[in-house]
Structure formats: C-alpha cells, structure tokens
Design an enzyme around this catalytic site. Structure first.
Site, short mmCIF file in Angstrom:
data_model
loop_
_atom_site.label_atom_id
_atom_site.label_comp_id
_atom_site.label_asym_id
_atom_site.label_seq_id
_atom_site.Cartn_x
_atom_site.Cartn_y
_atom_site.Cartn_z
N ARG A 10 1.02 -1.38 -0.13
CA ARG A 10 -0.16 0.11 -0.17
C ARG A 10 0.92 1.39 0.07
O ARG A 10 0.53 2.18 0.61
CB ARG A 10 -0.92 -0.03 1.10
CG ARG A 10 -1.86 -0.97 1.15
CD ARG A 10 -3.29 -0.33 0.16
NE ARG A 10 -4.19 -1.49 0.17
CZ ARG A 10 -5.47 -1.52 1.03
NH1 ARG A 10 -5.69 -0.52 2.00
NH2 ARG A 10 -6.17 -2.40 0.94
N ARG A 14 -4.22 6.41 0.20
CA ARG A 14 -4.68 7.79 0.84
C ARG A 14 -3.81 8.35 1.94
O ARG A 14 -4.26 9.44 1.84
CB ARG A 14 -6.05 7.22 1.47
CG ARG A 14 -7.33 6.91 0.74
CD ARG A 14 -8.44 6.44 1.39
NE ARG A 14 -7.93 4.98 1.97
CZ ARG A 14 -8.89 4.29 2.32
NH1 ARG A 14 -10.31 4.42 2.94
NH2 ARG A 14 -8.43 3.05 2.64
N ARG A 23 -7.91 11.00 -6.87
CA ARG A 23 -9.07 10.12 -6.51
C ARG A 23 -10.12 10.83 -6.61
O ARG A 23 -11.49 10.50 -6.99
CB ARG A 23 -8.96 9.61 -5.08
CG ARG A 23 -9.92 8.60 -4.27
CD ARG A 23 -10.17 7.46 -4.87
NE ARG A 23 -10.86 6.80 -3.71
CZ ARG A 23 -12.39 7.09 -3.46
NH1 ARG A 23 -12.87 7.70 -4.13
NH2 ARG A 23 -12.77 6.41 -2.52
N ASP A 60 -6.64 -3.67 -7.15
CA ASP A 60 -7.10 -4.16 -5.93
C ASP A 60 -7.15 -5.78 -6.23
O ASP A 60 -7.46 -6.08 -7.42
CB ASP A 60 -8.45 -3.69 -5.76
CG ASP A 60 -8.86 -4.03 -4.07
OD1 ASP A 60 -8.52 -3.06 -3.32
OD2 ASP A 60 -9.44 -4.94 -3.72
N TYR A 137 -14.31 -12.97 1.08
CA TYR A 137 -15.01 -11.57 0.79
C TYR A 137 -16.43 -12.08 -0.29
O TYR A 137 -17.26 -11.46 -0.27
CB TYR A 137 -14.26 -10.71 -0.07
CG TYR A 137 -13.20 -9.81 0.62
CD1 TYR A 137 -13.53 -8.70 1.51
CD2 TYR A 137 -11.72 -10.18 0.65
CE1 TYR A 137 -12.64 -7.85 2.17
CE2 TYR A 137 -10.98 -9.40 1.53
CZ TYR A 137 -11.62 -8.44 2.24
OH TYR A 137 -10.65 -7.82 3.11
#
Ligand code: CP3
Length: 333
Positions: A10, A14, A23, A60, A137
């Site tokens: 990562r 953000r 973004r 992702d 998921y």
C-alpha cells in the site's frame, strides 16, 4: 548502491495528498483501477517522493470477483461489499471463469504503461489475492468479524468450497500470467485472511491453492518471475509455505525475522517485517526499528525490507521517507 531493497505494501493510496486529489477528480476507487493512465499515475506517485526499490501495480485483489459478476462497490468507512455474495453450493456452481482479456484487460494495459514509464529504472511487482482471501469476501459479501458464512460452508459443504477455490486458483493463475506477459517482474499473492484458519484448514483451503497458482505461472518476456506469498498470521506455517516452491515469503510483524530466517532462510527470500504502526512513531524511533530488523537479519542474503502489512491512511508521508532512507543508510555495504 548495494543495500537492502525496500518497497511497502500500500505504498500508493490515501496517505498521499496527491492520491486523494486524483481520487476526487476520478470519481470512485474502481474508476481509478480501471483506467490504465490513472492507475499508472497512482503507481508512480510514491516513487516520486521516496527512494523505493520497486513499484507495485495500483489495483485491488477484488477485481477478479468483480469480473465474475459479483457487483463490487466500496462503502466509505466500511470497505468493500458485493451486491451478489456467493453463499450456497448452487451459487458456486453457477460461477464461470472470467475472460481475462475481455473483463480484466485494463490490468495488463496498466502494467504495459507503467513499464514504459519506469523505463527499466525500477522493477514492477504485480499481484493478486489468494483464492481463500477472495472467497472470504465473495461468501461473506464484505468485511467480516468471525467469517461465519465461509467457515460454515467450509465445515458443511467442503466439496463446494473446494470447487470455488479451484475456480479462483485457475482464474488467478491466468490473471497473474496476463500481468507477467505484460511485463510484471515479480508477483505477490496477498493471503490476508489465511491466518484465521486452523493449521490443517490453512493447508487444505488456503496454502494448497496458492501452491497450484505458483505451479501454473509462466515465464515473462525476460524469464522466470519471482513469487512472494504473503499470509498475514502465517508465522506458524513458514516451513509449509517455503515448500510450495515460492521464491519469497512475506512476513507480518508477529514473528522475529531472525527466527523466520533460521527456519526457512536458505530456501526462500524473506520480505518484511516492520509493524505498520511504527509509522506513527517519531522518525528517530522509526530509524531504530529499521536498524533492529536489519540487525536481526544480519549478513544473510535474500532480504527485501517491507512492512508486515499495508501503510495505513493516517500516516505522515515524511515518516515513510524516514523509514525508506533508514533502510538504505543502515544496510549500505
Ligand atoms: O500496495 C499497493 O500500493 C497496491 C495497491 C493495493 C490496493 N489494494 C489499493 C487499495 C493492493 C495491493 C490492494 C490489495 C488488497 N485489497 C487486499 C490485500 C492486502 C491487504 O491489505 O490485506 C485486500 C484485502 C483488499 C480489499 C480492499 N480494497 C480493502 C479491505 C480496501 C479498503 C477499504 C477502505 O475503505 O479502507 C480496499 C480499497 C483500496 N484498495 C484502497 C486502496 C488504495 C482505498 C480506496 C480508496 O478509498 O481510495
């Protein structure tokens, strides 16, 4: 300079103001992932700030189930959700293998663009999720506290779960092979949730499928591509992970890297393993932590410095710079 290489899970995202700006302009996170020019730009952002030794494709792990028609969306503050979770053996048997070029062609397109931009200066790592982590998921429908649905399926209908994991392993091998053919120079498999399994179930439902993927990977334009298996919480099973034939193991921070090296050191390279929370400490404390991990690893060959999990969004970019620079400074030979 001859020093321990460093990249961070990562490393884009953000915590970087330039990411947040792009973004906002792009719309959703998935819009960023699915636009090769924007995915390329975000991949390169951390390399402009920090002296990183690898780039990691911006994407992702959930692109694969998205391509299988599960309807992925992200709920702010809650994480990923699927509109159509896969809860029953019937739903599993209706799933089909995604056509990689058709549904996921934007990923190899981003890889080609990033390689062109990097121009041989920095290697590019591709990635995918482990079948078990993707399945959690897909079955839970989103983040989960106790994995109720997937574990019920595992105990009540193991054959159906094996069919799902087998499909995901084949899809993931094809997906990684498309990234490799496009120029990815290493690939990491993220097994974020393997650590919630018992040892026997980890081997049967997570590790066995990562092993199948490793066996199905093809050489890239410049030859065989190294693989990194990262199971969060996988410390107890390092010998089994090393036995899959992977080139490297990603370690989380719950094991000392010298203990890990003593167990598997000359069979595989080790990647890791600072606690990601060290980035909330003062720079001097960050430097001390880096030195401790490098000292523990010592003069053995085959260490790639990383965190034990991803950079968190609240981190100060200057603290990332302190960590990256300390790795190079203290390991310079
Ligand atoms: O390492 C990198 O820099 C590459 C980028 C990357 C992302 N996701 C970008 C991302 C990688 C390697 C991933 C993998 C991933 N995605 C994993 C495995 C690694 C891990 O962290 O355990 C998992 C479990 C996911 C699923 C996922 N996607 C989650 C749990 C989230 C967070 C949701 C949230 O709101 O906190 C995402 C979204 C995501 N993936 C973001 C980024 C930068 C944030 C999206 C945004 O709001 O801008």
């Amino acid at each position: 300079m001859d020093a321990t290489p460093v990249w961070l899970m990562r490393q884009a995202g953000r915590y970087l103001p330039e990411y947040r700006k792009l973004r906002e302009e792009a719309g959703s996170f998935l819009d960023l992932c699915q636009n090769p020019e924007l995915a390329c730009e975000v991949t390169l952002q951390p390399l402009r700030r920090f002296d990183l030794d690898a780039a990691i494709l911006f994407s992702d792990i959930l692109t694969v189930p998205e391509a299988m028609g599960l309807g992925l969306h992200f709920v702010a503050g809650e994480g990923p959700h699927f509109a159509h979770p896969v809860r029953t053996p019937g739903a599993i048997d209706r799933l089909v293998m995604p056509d990689i070029e058709e549904e996921l062609g934007y990923v190899p397109a981003a890889v080609r663009l990033i390689r062109r931009e990097l121009d041989g200066k920095t290697p590019l790592i591709g990635f995918a999720g482990s079948p078990w982590t993707l399945a959690t998921y897909m079955v839970e429908g989103g983040p989960s506290k106790n994995y109720q649905h997937i574990k019920a399926l595992m105990f009540n209908a193991p054959d159906a779960l094996h069919r799902l994991l087998d499909l995901l392993a084949r899809a993931t091998a094809a997906y990684l092979n498309a990234q490799i053919a496009a120029g990815a120079q290493a690939v990491q498999i993220f097994d974020t949730w393997g650590g919630v399994l018992s040892p026997a179930n980890y081997r049967a439902f997570s590790l066995a499928y990562m092993e199948k993927i490793v066996a199905q990977l093809e050489p890239g334009p410049d030859g065989a591509v190294p693989t990194i298996l990262f199971t969060k919480g996988g410390g107890p099973w390092l010998e089994d992970i090393a036995a899959t034939g992977t080139s490297a193991i990603g370690l989380d921070w719950t094991i000392d890297i010298d203990d890990a090296a003593a167990r598997v050191g000359d069979r595989v390279a080790l990647q890791g393993n600072a606690d990601p929370a060290i980035l909330f400490a003062r720079p001097e404390r960050i430097r001390a932590e880096v030195r401790d991990i490098l000292d523990r690893f010592g003069d053995r060959p085959g260490h790639v410095f990383n965190l034990g999990h991803g950079v968190t969004p609240q981190v100060e970019p200057d603290h990332v710079a302190a960590l990256v620079d300390a790795v190079h400074e203290f390991s310079a030979r």
